[in-house]
Design a protein around this motif. Structure first.
Motif, mmCIF file in Angstrom:
data_model
loop_
_atom_site.group_PDB
_atom_site.id
_atom_site.type_symbol
_atom_site.label_atom_id
_atom_site.label_comp_id
_atom_site.label_asym_id
_atom_site.label_seq_id
_atom_site.Cartn_x
_atom_site.Cartn_y
_atom_site.Cartn_z
ATOM 1 N N VAL A 394 0.884 -1.276 -0.092
ATOM 2 C CA VAL A 394 -0.122 -0.147 -0.052
ATOM 3 C C VAL A 394 1.010 1.317 -0.001
ATOM 4 O O VAL A 394 0.812 2.209 -0.631
ATOM 5 N N TYR A 395 1.713 1.239 0.747
ATOM 6 C CA TYR A 395 2.782 2.406 1.052
ATOM 7 C C TYR A 395 3.484 2.640 -0.303
ATOM 8 O O TYR A 395 3.672 3.843 -0.898
ATOM 9 N N ASP A 396 3.755 1.815 -1.121
ATOM 10 C CA ASP A 396 4.419 1.679 -2.200
ATOM 11 C C ASP A 396 3.643 2.062 -3.272
ATOM 12 O O ASP A 396 3.937 3.044 -4.017
ATOM 13 N N MET A 397 2.153 1.911 -3.527
ATOM 14 C CA MET A 397 1.302 2.464 -4.237
ATOM 15 C C MET A 397 0.965 3.815 -3.929
ATOM 16 O O MET A 397 0.507 4.546 -4.753
ATOM 17 N N LEU A 398 1.202 4.157 -2.787
ATOM 18 C CA LEU A 398 0.896 5.680 -2.248
ATOM 19 C C LEU A 398 2.105 6.627 -2.385
ATOM 20 O O LEU A 398 2.392 7.651 -2.334
ATOM 21 N N ASP A 399 3.275 5.878 -3.148
ATOM 22 C CA ASP A 399 4.537 6.591 -3.282
ATOM 23 C C ASP A 399 5.279 6.899 -2.120
ATOM 24 O O ASP A 399 5.764 8.206 -2.168
ATOM 25 N N ILE A 400 4.869 6.428 -0.970
ATOM 26 C CA ILE A 400 5.534 6.800 0.016
ATOM 27 C C ILE A 400 6.858 6.076 0.322
ATOM 28 O O ILE A 400 6.937 4.889 0.001
#
Length: 450
Positions: A394-400
């Motif tokens: 999820v964090y990867d998809m949110l560009d975090i």
């Protein structure tokens, strides 16, 4: 002999001599009935306290026998799955659930509004704090940067050492408010000074939720979608609290029991959470998934995926540790309720981000890994994916950036730490001081004394 040579000498001396004194045989732990890591032989935590804040269910009693069951997590008597599902689809729930954990009751509409406004008002750092503290000594380790900031904030508190409940609540609420700023600003300082990227510091918007502010302050253009903020909001809720026995929460209670101040207790919890055995699990999942992508060509080919997972389990691939990260949990048995409620939001985000192929890979690993682990290992309580299996995705998809994965965990978990600090002060009033059995051998001092 130079300074560095002396350090190397004493380092070698410790490895060659002192480790012999410090290694205690396994047989002695069994002889004295010591549960290493405060866990019994079945992996169950040794009971060290009582709490009214949350509960984890992973087993049930049937005919006098303890049987694994689907996991449940409760916040103040409410099932977390129900709490998440009852948050209106067009709003956010982090602030309301934080209120619940801290005060023990769900807020009314007016109380929720007042509480959100109080947190918004608290999103203010002392004058020049960002420049003089956060930016002065940037670090790739954002958890260390945050911990330094927490301890520095103590210097601005005129009632630092007061453990009056009203004062501790105020301190906790202020820290909950500024944690997103400490994390994001710490990352921006590192990104600028260590990676030579552009610097931008966005002030929080009092009209936005915690999840919205996080994304807004992180991104150069301040833009985000409602779905992105909604999924992050759910992630924060699910990581907010997890019983008194997890390492960082227990650390909070231990430090609190000594009478120490709020900033010291939260800084100690941060030091615990940053350990890779605790808060960094989702990073290991992401590293493993990158490795799997490099070795599996067809994400729909279960046989190909199974073969590579078997190599990982055998210690022949990835980091050679023989672990499939994101599978299994210290407490849960058949399922992690956080993973189950989170997965639906993950699938929505994956569709919106056109990451369906990655989602297919995750789904196949979720199905195959428990079967492979059960075949190759002795499992006494079952194995299933945990919430960290998906949170990194999820964090990867949110560009975090990955440097913020564990800090985001802290942004959520400080609510639970604060609730446990308050409960420890109100209900315990006794320093936590466990016992260690000494197995040291007495020795005679040699004739040619020191």
């Amino acid at each position: 002999m130079g300074y560095n040579d002396k350090w190397e000498l004493f380092s070698e001396k410790y490895k060659n001599l002192c480790t012999g004194h410090d290694v205690i045989p396994d047989s002695l732990f069994k002889e004295y009935g010591v549960n290493r890591g405060l866990r019994d032989i079945n992996g169950n935590g040794v009971l060290t306290g009582l709490t009214n804040i949350s509960r984890i269910d992973s087993f049930r009693m049937e005919n006098g026998q303890k049987e694994p069951c689907d996991g449940k997590l409760w916040y103040r008597g409410y099932n977390v799955t129900d709490l998440v599902q009852h948050i209106p689809k067009d709003s956010f729930g982090f602030e309301k659930i934080a209120y619940l954990l801290l005060f023990g009751e769900l807020p009314s509409a007016e109380e929720a509004k007042d509480f959100s406004e109080l947190l918004a008002a608290g999103r203010e750092l002392p004058t020049n704090f960002t420049r003089d503290v956060i930016m002065k000594a940037s670090s790739k380790d954002i958890m260390n940067s945050m911990t330094r900031s927490i301890l520095t904030l103590a210097s601005y508190d005129d009632n630092l050492n007061s453990t009056e409940i009203s004062n501790v609540i105020l301190q906790c609420l202020n820290l909950i408010s500024v944690f997103p700023m400490l994390a994001v600003y710490g990352y921006h300082a590192y990104n600028h000074y260590d990676r030579n990227e552009s610097m931008y510091i966005h002030r929080p918007d009092p009209n936005l939720s915690t999840a919205e502010n996080l994304l807004m302050m992180l991104r150069p253009d301040k833009k985000y979608t409602f779905l992105e903020a909604k999924v992050l909001d759910v992630a924060l809720i699910l990581h907010m609290e997890h019983g008194g026995g997890n390492n960082s929460t227990f650390t909070t209670r231990v430090v609190t029991s000594s009478g120490s101040d709020t900033y010291s207790a939260i800084a100690a919890a941060m030091s615990s959470l940053k350990g890779p055995k605790h808060g960094g699990a989702n990073i290991k999942v992401m590293e493993m998934m990158d490795d799997i992508r490099n070795h599996v060509r067809d994400y729909s080919d279960k046989e190909e995926i199974s073969q590579y997972l078997s190599k990982i389990l055998a210690g022949e691939a990835f980091d050679n540790k023989g672990l499939i990260y994101g599978m299994g949990h210290a407490v849960y048995s058949l399922s992690d309720p956080r993973e189950r409620v989170f997965k639906g939001f993950v699938e929505q985000l994956a569709k919106a981000k056109h990451r369906e192929e990655d989602m297919l890979l995750y789904n196949n690993i979720e199905t195959l890994a428990p079967e492979l682990i059960a075949e190759k290992r002795k499992i006494y309580k079952g194995v299933s994916p945990n919430v960290d299996f998906y949170s990194g995705f999820v964090y990867d998809m949110l560009d975090i950036p990955v440097e913020l994965y564990t800090p985001i965990f802290a942004i959520a978990r400080i609510v639970g730490w604060s609730a446990h600090r308050l409960e420890e002060i109100v209900g315990m009033n006794k320093i936590i001081r466990p016992a260690y059995k000494s197995v040291m051998q007495e020795r005679e001092l040699p004739c040619d004394t020191l």
